[in-house]
Scaffold this motif. Structure first.
Motif, PDB file in Angstrom:
ATOM      1  N   ILE A  39       0.877  -1.169   0.000  1.00 13.41           N
ATOM      2  CA  ILE A  39       0.000   0.000   0.000  1.00 13.41           C
ATOM      3  C   ILE A  39       0.922   1.229   0.000  1.00 13.41           C
ATOM      4  O   ILE A  39       2.020   1.192   0.548  1.00 13.41           O
ATOM      5  N   TRP A  49      -4.106   1.182  -2.440  1.00 20.16           N
ATOM      6  CA  TRP A  49      -3.694  -0.208  -2.511  1.00 20.16           C
ATOM      7  C   TRP A  49      -2.920  -0.453  -3.806  1.00 20.16           C
ATOM      8  O   TRP A  49      -3.349  -0.025  -4.873  1.00 20.16           O
ATOM      9  N   TYR A  52      -1.371  -7.449  -3.983  1.00 18.66           N
ATOM     10  CA  TYR A  52      -1.042  -8.468  -2.990  1.00 18.66           C
ATOM     11  C   TYR A  52      -0.535  -9.728  -3.671  1.00 18.66           C
ATOM     12  O   TYR A  52      -0.723  -9.917  -4.882  1.00 18.66           O
ATOM     13  N   TYR A 105     -13.940 -11.503   2.579  1.00 21.74           N
ATOM     14  CA  TYR A 105     -13.547 -10.241   3.197  1.00 21.74           C
ATOM     15  C   TYR A 105     -12.058 -10.069   2.921  1.00 21.74           C
ATOM     16  O   TYR A 105     -11.394 -10.983   2.416  1.00 21.74           O
ATOM     17  N   TYR A 106     -11.544  -8.904   3.251  1.00 16.76           N
ATOM     18  CA  TYR A 106     -10.091  -8.681   3.140  1.00 16.76           C
ATOM     19  C   TYR A 106      -9.750  -7.568   4.110  1.00 16.76           C
ATOM     20  O   TYR A 106     -10.309  -6.476   4.022  1.00 16.76           O
ATOM     21  N   TYR A 107      -8.886  -7.850   5.055  1.00 16.81           N
ATOM     22  CA  TYR A 107      -8.450  -6.796   5.948  1.00 16.81           C
ATOM     23  C   TYR A 107      -6.998  -7.016   6.338  1.00 16.81           C
ATOM     24  O   TYR A 107      -6.528  -8.140   6.406  1.00 16.81           O
ATOM     25  N   MET A 108      -6.300  -5.909   6.575  1.00 15.85           N
ATOM     26  CA  MET A 108      -4.864  -5.927   6.850  1.00 15.85           C
ATOM     27  C   MET A 108      -4.640  -5.684   8.331  1.00 15.85           C
ATOM     28  O   MET A 108      -4.897  -4.574   8.823  1.00 15.85           O
ATOM     29  N   ASP A 109      -4.173  -6.709   9.024  1.00 18.75           N
ATOM     30  CA  ASP A 109      -4.111  -6.629  10.477  1.00 18.75           C
ATOM     31  C   ASP A 109      -2.729  -6.284  11.026  1.00 18.75           C
ATOM     32  O   ASP A 109      -2.611  -5.913  12.186  1.00 18.75           O
ATOM     33  N   TRP A 111       0.852  -4.106   9.913  1.00 16.09           N
ATOM     34  CA  TRP A 111       1.468  -3.199   8.938  1.00 16.09           C
ATOM     35  C   TRP A 111       2.930  -2.959   9.317  1.00 16.09           C
ATOM     36  O   TRP A 111       3.281  -2.940  10.496  1.00 16.09           O
ATOM     37  N   GLY A 112       3.753  -2.725   8.320  1.00 17.34           N
ATOM     38  CA  GLY A 112       5.094  -2.244   8.576  1.00 17.34           C
ATOM     39  C   GLY A 112       5.075  -0.762   8.931  1.00 17.34           C
ATOM     40  O   GLY A 112       4.027  -0.117   8.862  1.00 17.34           O
TER      41      GLY A 112
ATOM     42  N   TYR B  31     -17.988  -6.945   2.703  1.00 13.13           N
ATOM     43  CA  TYR B  31     -17.386  -6.723   4.001  1.00 13.13           C
ATOM     44  C   TYR B  31     -16.553  -5.443   3.971  1.00 13.13           C
ATOM     45  O   TYR B  31     -15.839  -5.166   3.008  1.00 13.13           O
ATOM     46  N   TYR B  35      -9.576   1.575   9.328  1.00 17.15           N
ATOM     47  CA  TYR B  35      -8.241   1.806   9.857  1.00 17.15           C
ATOM     48  C   TYR B  35      -8.160   3.196  10.464  1.00 17.15           C
ATOM     49  O   TYR B  35      -8.741   4.147   9.939  1.00 17.15           O
ATOM     50  N   TRP B  90     -13.865  -4.659  -0.194  1.00 16.66           N
ATOM     51  CA  TRP B  90     -13.266  -5.768  -0.955  1.00 16.66           C
ATOM     52  C   TRP B  90     -14.239  -6.092  -2.074  1.00 16.66           C
ATOM     53  O   TRP B  90     -15.358  -6.533  -1.828  1.00 16.66           O
TER      54      TRP B  90
END
Lengths: 121, 106
Positions: A39, A49, A52, A105-109, A111-112, B31, B35, B90
């Motif tokens: 991202i 985004w 991936y 679903y898609y979520y980013m838990d 992060w750098g 969904y 953040y 998404w």
């Protein structure tokens, strides 16, 4: 606890290729439970985004960047990488790598911390 | 391509409830997650799968998603909640971010 760390040149010349690597610690990029994402965030702007990759090597990219982006994975080094070709000043941004869970679903838990890349001659 | 829209800014008084919306065509069928990003920091996931809170996220953060609108609600807003908030959807195996909402607590 999984941690991600971006690395790569902070300065890239116009028309050249931006290359970044994300090193994963405390977890494995070979896990089939996660997707590994890139991202970016231009100065003062929102999140965008980039794309991936899954451990199998399958990828998906933002349609607006698809012609210039390549994401790859190196399971032996527990890393994944981003290449963005033909960069311009518009590609100046903080670049983040992140771990994602996906299904319907898609979520980013995770992060750098992000790395700043400036495109300038 | 799919798009989601957020208001650029929302203001709230300390202790009150803040609501940040995210709008998109039939968004309730997808969904959504949210953040939080504070200046100079990486984004932090505060809501996923519309309504779920990751461990460590205070109970005052909640989410909903129905129709064309997803909403992030912060109850009893605190000064530490001042930040930018991004919704993310998404769609067709692609990730879509909203433009972000700056929450001001004053």
């Amino acid at each position: 606890q999984v941690q991600l760390q971006e690395s790569g040149p902070g300065l890239v010349k116009p028309s050249e290729t931006l290359s970044l690597t994300c090193t994963v610690s405390g977890g494995s990029v070979s896990s089939g439970s996660y997707y590994w994402s890139w991202i970016r965030q231009p100065p003062g702007k929102g999140l965008e985004w980039i794309g991936y990759i899954y451990y199998s090597g399958s990828t998906n990219y933002n349609p607006s960047l698809r012609s210039r982006v390549t994401i790859s994975i190196d399971t032996s080094k527990n890393q994944f990488s981003l290449k963005l070709s033909s960069v311009t000043a518009a590609d100046t941004a903080v670049y983040y790598c992140a771990r994602a869970l996906a299904g319907p679903y898609y979520y980013m838990d995770v992060w750098g911390k992000g790395t700043t890349v400036t495109v300038s001659s | 391509s799919y798009e989601v829209t957020q208001p650029p800014s929302v203001s709230v008084s300390p202790g009150q409830t803040a609501s940040i919306t995210c709008s998109g065509d039939k968004l309730g069928d997808k969904y959504t997650c949210w953040y939080q990003q504070k200046p100079g920091q990486s984004p932090v996931l505060v809501i996923y799968q519309d309504t779920k809170r990751p461990s460590g996220i205070p109970e005052r953060f909640s989410g909903s998603n129905s129709g064309n609108t997803a909403t992030l609600t912060i109850s009893g807003t605190q000064a530490m909640d001042e930040a930018d908030y991004y919704c993310q959807a998404w769609d067709s195996s692609t990730v879509v971010f909203g433009g972000g909402t700056k929450l001001t607590v004053l």
